[in-house]
Design a protein around this motif. Structure first.
Motif, short mmCIF file in Angstrom:
data_model
loop_
_atom_site.label_atom_id
_atom_site.label_comp_id
_atom_site.label_asym_id
_atom_site.label_seq_id
_atom_site.Cartn_x
_atom_site.Cartn_y
_atom_site.Cartn_z
N ILE A 16 -58.10 1.58 61.78
CA ILE A 16 -58.40 2.02 60.31
C ILE A 16 -56.94 1.79 59.55
N GLN A 17 -55.91 2.14 60.11
CA GLN A 17 -54.65 1.76 59.25
C GLN A 17 -54.48 0.56 59.07
N GLU A 18 -54.99 -0.43 59.70
CA GLU A 18 -54.77 -1.74 59.73
C GLU A 18 -55.57 -2.33 58.26
N ILE A 19 -56.90 -1.84 58.39
CA ILE A 19 -57.51 -1.86 57.14
C ILE A 19 -57.06 -1.55 55.95
N CYS A 20 -56.59 -0.54 56.02
CA CYS A 20 -55.91 0.28 54.91
C CYS A 20 -54.58 -0.48 54.32
N ASP A 21 -53.81 -0.85 55.37
CA ASP A 21 -52.61 -1.77 55.03
C ASP A 21 -52.98 -3.04 54.22
N VAL A 37 -45.23 5.75 51.12
CA VAL A 37 -46.04 6.37 52.43
C VAL A 37 -47.61 5.75 51.92
N PHE A 38 -48.09 5.24 52.88
CA PHE A 38 -49.42 4.88 52.94
C PHE A 38 -50.16 5.19 54.34
N LYS A 39 -50.37 6.19 54.65
CA LYS A 39 -50.96 6.56 55.98
C LYS A 39 -52.32 7.05 56.08
N ARG A 44 -64.52 8.35 57.44
CA ARG A 44 -66.09 8.10 57.66
C ARG A 44 -66.44 6.87 57.50
N THR A 45 -67.84 6.49 58.12
CA THR A 45 -68.27 5.36 58.34
C THR A 45 -69.60 5.41 57.71
N GLN A 46 -70.16 4.46 57.41
CA GLN A 46 -71.45 4.29 57.06
C GLN A 46 -72.25 2.77 57.18
N PRO A 47 -72.87 2.69 58.27
CA PRO A 47 -73.40 1.13 58.56
C PRO A 47 -74.60 0.85 57.60
N VAL A 48 -74.32 -0.30 56.87
CA VAL A 48 -74.98 -0.93 55.87
C VAL A 48 -75.54 -2.52 56.51
N ALA A 49 -75.43 -3.34 55.45
CA ALA A 49 -75.32 -4.55 55.89
C ALA A 49 -73.84 -4.83 56.33
N GLY A 50 -73.35 -4.20 57.13
CA GLY A 50 -71.87 -4.43 57.42
C GLY A 50 -71.54 -2.90 57.55
N THR A 51 -70.09 -2.46 57.22
CA THR A 51 -69.64 -1.08 57.37
C THR A 51 -68.97 -0.74 56.24
N ASN A 52 -69.22 0.43 55.49
CA ASN A 52 -68.34 1.03 54.45
C ASN A 52 -67.68 2.27 55.13
N TYR A 53 -66.46 1.91 55.02
CA TYR A 53 -65.54 3.11 55.42
C TYR A 53 -65.00 3.87 54.08
N PHE A 54 -65.08 5.04 54.44
CA PHE A 54 -64.36 6.06 53.30
C PHE A 54 -63.07 6.72 53.93
N VAL A 55 -62.01 6.49 53.55
CA VAL A 55 -60.95 6.72 54.36
C VAL A 55 -59.81 7.67 53.29
N LYS A 56 -59.25 8.84 53.99
CA LYS A 56 -58.57 9.50 53.12
C LYS A 56 -56.99 9.13 53.61
N VAL A 57 -56.15 8.73 52.49
CA VAL A 57 -54.97 7.80 52.77
C VAL A 57 -53.95 9.04 52.22
N HIS A 58 -52.92 9.28 52.88
CA HIS A 58 -51.55 10.18 52.38
C HIS A 58 -50.66 9.20 51.80
N VAL A 59 -50.30 9.36 50.34
CA VAL A 59 -49.49 8.63 49.86
C VAL A 59 -48.22 9.41 49.50
N GLY A 60 -47.75 10.42 50.03
CA GLY A 60 -46.56 11.24 49.73
C GLY A 60 -46.79 12.42 49.49
N GLY A 61 -45.80 13.47 49.55
CA GLY A 61 -45.99 14.45 49.13
C GLY A 61 -47.21 15.29 49.33
N GLU A 62 -47.82 16.13 48.35
CA GLU A 62 -49.13 16.71 48.63
C GLU A 62 -50.26 15.63 48.14
N GLU A 63 -50.04 14.54 47.79
CA GLU A 63 -51.02 13.46 47.10
C GLU A 63 -51.60 12.55 48.07
#
Length: 97
Positions: A16-21, A37-39, A44-63
């Motif tokens: 998942i980190q590699e995909i986000c990178d 920061v991009f961690k 979550r995943t959703q299988p469709v005609a492929g895969t949807n990834y729903f990713v929560k990414v920390h970008v620094g501080g509280e954001e």
């Protein structure tokens, strides 16, 4: 795994980190700023005609940012694409639903 259903939230892993990178520059362009920061934290995943990834990414501080990324089936070819970005989230916001 239910086709079309969204699977439970899981801790992000190396894949998942590699995909986000791969999506970082697109997210920065959308946000109009650079992230030191991009961690990936959870996803979550959703299988469709492929895969949807729903990713929560920390970008620094509280954001955090929430990303929706689509990976087509190998047989359909194509590239992984960034479908949606939600900026200025916190750790407590639910991940797409």
């Amino acid at each position: 795994m239910l086709c079309g259903g969204v699977n439970p939230e899981m801790p992000a892993d190396k894949n998942i980190q590699e995909i986000c990178d791969k999506m970082k520059s697109y997210v920065e362009n959308h946000a109009g700023k650079k992230y030191s920061v991009f961690k990936a934290k959870t996803y979550r995943t959703q299988p469709v005609a492929g895969t949807n990834y729903f990713v929560k990414v920390h970008v620094g501080g509280e954001e955090y940012v929430h990303l929706q990324i689509f990976e087509p089936l190998t047989c359909n070819g194509g590239e992984i694409t960034l479908s949606k970005v939600e900026l200025t989230k916190t750790q407590l916001f639910n991940l797409y639903g």
